[in-house]
Scaffold this active site. Structure first.
Site, PDB file in Angstrom:
ATOM      1  CB  CYS A 113      -0.940   0.006   1.195  1.00  0.00           C
ATOM      2  SG  CYS A 113      -2.099  -1.362   1.163  1.00  0.00           S
ATOM      3  CG  HIS A 239      -3.060   3.464   2.318  1.00  0.00           C
ATOM      4  ND1 HIS A 239      -3.645   3.135   1.116  1.00  0.00           N
ATOM      5  CD2 HIS A 239      -3.071   2.332   3.071  1.00  0.00           C
ATOM      6  CE1 HIS A 239      -3.972   1.849   1.134  1.00  0.00           C
ATOM      7  NE2 HIS A 239      -3.644   1.348   2.304  1.00  0.00           N
ATOM      8  CG  ASN A 269      -6.567  -0.738   1.446  1.00  0.00           C
ATOM      9  OD1 ASN A 269      -5.908  -0.306   0.514  1.00  0.00           O
ATOM     10  ND2 ASN A 269      -6.012  -1.254   2.535  1.00  0.00           N
TER      11      ASN A 269
HETATM   12  N1  ACO Z   1     -18.295  -8.595   9.878  1.00  0.00           N
HETATM   13  C1  ACO Z   1     -18.662  -8.915  11.120  1.00  0.00           C
HETATM   14  N2  ACO Z   1     -17.794  -9.298  12.066  1.00  0.00           N
HETATM   15  C2  ACO Z   1     -16.496  -9.334  11.732  1.00  0.00           C
HETATM   16  C3  ACO Z   1     -16.034  -9.013  10.452  1.00  0.00           C
HETATM   17  C4  ACO Z   1     -16.994  -8.628   9.497  1.00  0.00           C
HETATM   18  N3  ACO Z   1     -16.673  -8.285   8.231  1.00  0.00           N
HETATM   19  N4  ACO Z   1     -14.704  -9.154  10.406  1.00  0.00           N
HETATM   20  C5  ACO Z   1     -14.316  -9.533  11.631  1.00  0.00           C
HETATM   21  N5  ACO Z   1     -15.396  -9.672  12.436  1.00  0.00           N
HETATM   22  C6  ACO Z   1     -15.442 -10.076  13.841  1.00  0.00           C
HETATM   23  C7  ACO Z   1     -14.245 -10.909  14.219  1.00  0.00           C
HETATM   24  O1  ACO Z   1     -14.456 -12.266  13.914  1.00  0.00           O
HETATM   25  C8  ACO Z   1     -14.195 -10.656  15.723  1.00  0.00           C
HETATM   26  O2  ACO Z   1     -15.131 -11.479  16.353  1.00  0.00           O
HETATM   27  P1  ACO Z   1     -14.740 -12.280  17.708  1.00  0.00           P
HETATM   28  O3  ACO Z   1     -14.416 -11.197  18.698  1.00  0.00           O
HETATM   29  O4  ACO Z   1     -15.979 -13.057  18.003  1.00  0.00           O
HETATM   30  O5  ACO Z   1     -13.561 -13.113  17.352  1.00  0.00           O
HETATM   31  C9  ACO Z   1     -14.654  -9.209  15.860  1.00  0.00           C
HETATM   32  O6  ACO Z   1     -15.366  -8.910  14.648  1.00  0.00           O
HETATM   33  C10 ACO Z   1     -13.528  -8.227  16.040  1.00  0.00           C
HETATM   34  O7  ACO Z   1     -12.505  -8.504  15.070  1.00  0.00           O
HETATM   35  P2  ACO Z   1     -11.222  -7.625  14.951  1.00  0.00           P
HETATM   36  O8  ACO Z   1     -10.339  -8.197  13.877  1.00  0.00           O
HETATM   37  O9  ACO Z   1     -10.621  -7.451  16.314  1.00  0.00           O
HETATM   38  O10 ACO Z   1     -11.864  -6.246  14.463  1.00  0.00           O
HETATM   39  P3  ACO Z   1     -11.175  -4.834  14.299  1.00  0.00           P
HETATM   40  O11 ACO Z   1     -11.925  -3.847  15.078  1.00  0.00           O
HETATM   41  O12 ACO Z   1      -9.688  -4.906  14.490  1.00  0.00           O
HETATM   42  O13 ACO Z   1     -11.458  -4.505  12.778  1.00  0.00           O
HETATM   43  C11 ACO Z   1     -10.253  -4.477  10.708  1.00  0.00           C
HETATM   44  C12 ACO Z   1     -10.929  -5.324  11.776  1.00  0.00           C
HETATM   45  C13 ACO Z   1     -11.316  -3.604  10.086  1.00  0.00           C
HETATM   46  C14 ACO Z   1      -9.648  -5.390   9.660  1.00  0.00           C
HETATM   47  C15 ACO Z   1      -9.167  -3.577  11.346  1.00  0.00           C
HETATM   48  O14 ACO Z   1      -8.348  -4.356  12.173  1.00  0.00           O
HETATM   49  C16 ACO Z   1      -8.313  -2.888  10.337  1.00  0.00           C
HETATM   50  O15 ACO Z   1      -8.765  -2.048   9.591  1.00  0.00           O
HETATM   51  N6  ACO Z   1      -6.994  -3.190  10.332  1.00  0.00           N
HETATM   52  C17 ACO Z   1      -6.063  -2.542   9.452  1.00  0.00           C
HETATM   53  C18 ACO Z   1      -6.099  -3.167   8.109  1.00  0.00           C
HETATM   54  C19 ACO Z   1      -5.292  -2.322   7.173  1.00  0.00           C
HETATM   55  O16 ACO Z   1      -5.268  -1.115   7.289  1.00  0.00           O
HETATM   56  N7  ACO Z   1      -4.626  -2.902   6.215  1.00  0.00           N
HETATM   57  C20 ACO Z   1      -3.891  -2.002   5.331  1.00  0.00           C
HETATM   58  C21 ACO Z   1      -2.815  -2.579   4.699  1.00  0.00           C
HETATM   59  S1  ACO Z   1      -3.321  -3.473   3.276  1.00  0.00           S
HETATM   60  C22 ACO Z   1      -1.914  -3.681   2.300  1.00  0.00           C
HETATM   61  O17 ACO Z   1      -0.831  -3.251   2.599  1.00  0.00           O
HETATM   62  C23 ACO Z   1      -2.096  -4.460   1.024  1.00  0.00           C
END
Ligand code: ACO
Length: 312
Positions: A113, A239, A269
């Site tokens: 990214c 980004h 993204n």
């Molecule tokens: N819908 C519903 N529930 C979900 C979903 C979904 N789409 N995805 C995850 N959950 C659930 C999980 O299973 C978890 O449930 P559990 O507690 O029963 O296990 C709960 O939601 C919380 O999951 P987390 O992963 O802790 O959620 P978080 O608040 O961290 O959000 C997210 C997840 C959106 C992916 C976040 O962590 C994020 O944005 N991270 C950064 C990602 C990023 O920026 N990547 C960029 C680089 S990409 C590149 O370089 C190519």
């Protein structure tokens, strides 16, 4: 002295739009969860026959037109992508052929990214060293081809598209500074294997924390190194990964969200395409204007990160 400036921008988004409601029919998720946790409402998805090269070429044509530049004036092509159509020849060589650009250096740059910001740094140095007069820098991605559509933790995040800029030699500074870096110790929290059928793997929470802890420092450092403060900034063009990451960064910097260009809601993204897409949309919407001070910043798989301070 030779400097580099942005002469024109362009972008391309595939026609098909995938909403959160559409996703909720495929995996166990809801529009509300996605919106609250990410800020994303919908994303554009390339058709089965649409390639990363085609999206790159479509964006490049618009950037060339905006810069009043003919293809035969281009003497460097860099495509930032982690989803090339082929390992080789590079996407840049395909773009060169499609646009009939005469022989010149052409290569892909892979920093996930952060690829576009790395690209700005590379092109700036080609221009300031006198090797290049007019460069085509593109960020283009088909992320939909590499996500696991059964994995609700990742498939909701990504979209496809391309953004392009023509960067040319100038007598006054446009690109004021760039800073890029990486820490390979974090290589396992976000990766895409090269084996057939491999999909993007991410420890979302770890990436989230690292991004929130780093991005304001990255932004603060490049400004301080230029003896500038956040008050001098007209636009932050980050980004577009997660609204909560962007809001946390803006808050730590003391920057109002009105000064942040946001396209995340309707693009998702798009990896290396996200910043040039946001830049072009900001220009089209007449928010970003000539003479303004822009800060581009990104982080991504590697981990990689970087920033570019630009007088547009
Ligand atoms: N819908 C519903 N529930 C979900 C979903 C979904 N789409 N995805 C995850 N959950 C659930 C999980 O299973 C978890 O449930 P559990 O507690 O029963 O296990 C709960 O939601 C919380 O999951 P987390 O992963 O802790 O959620 P978080 O608040 O961290 O959000 C997210 C997840 C959106 C992916 C976040 O962590 C994020 O944005 N991270 C950064 C990602 C990023 O920026 N990547 C960029 C680089 S990409 C590149 O370089 C190519």
């Amino acid at each position: 002295m030779i400097f580099a400036k942005i002469a024109g921008t362009g972008s391309y988004l595939p026609k098909t739009i995938l909403s959160n409601a559409d996703l909720a029919e495929r995996v166990d998720t809801t529009h509300e969860w996605i919106l609250e946790r990410t800020g994303i409402v919908s994303r554009h998805i390339a058709s089965l026959s649409e390639t990363t090269t085609e999206m790159a070429v479509a964006a490049a044509k618009k950037a060339l037109a905006a810069a009043n530049t003919l293809p035969n004036e281009i003497d460097l092509i860099v495509v930032a992508t982690c989803t090339p159509d082929k390992n080789f020849p590079s996407t840049a060589c395909h773009v060169q052929q499609a646009l009939d650009i005469p022989p010149c250096p052409a290569f892909d740059l892979q920093a996930a990214c952060s690829g576009f910001v790395y690209g700005v740094s590379v092109v700036d140095q080609f221009i300031r060293s006198g090797h290049t007069k007019k460069a085509l820098l593109i960020g283009a991605e088909s992320m939909s081809r590499v996500v696991d559509w059964q994995d609700r933790r990742t498939c909701i995040l990504f979209g496809d598209g391309a953004g392009a800029v023509v960067i040319e030699a100038a007598e006054t500074p446009g690109i004021l500074a760039t800073q890029v870096s990486a820490d390979g110790r974090e290589k396992d929290i976000l990766f895409l294997d090269n084996s057939p059928g491999a999909t993007l793997q991410m420890q979302g929470n770890s990436v989230f924390k690292l991004a929130v802890n780093q991005l304001d420092k990255i932004a603060g450092k490049i400004l301080a190194d230029q003896n500038l403060t956040i008050a001098a900034l007209d636009w932050l063009i980050p980004h577009q990964a997660n609204i909560r990451i962007i809001q946390a960064t803006a808050e730590k910097l003391g920057l109002p969200m009105e000064k942040v260009i946001l396209t995340l809601d309707h693009h998702g993204n798009t990896s290396a395409a996200s910043i040039p897409l946001a830049l072009d949309i900001g220009i089209q919407q007449q928010k970003v204007k000539r003479g303004q001070l822009l800060l581009l910043e990104a982080f991504g798989g590697g981990l990689t990160w970087g920033s570019a301070l630009i007088r547009y």
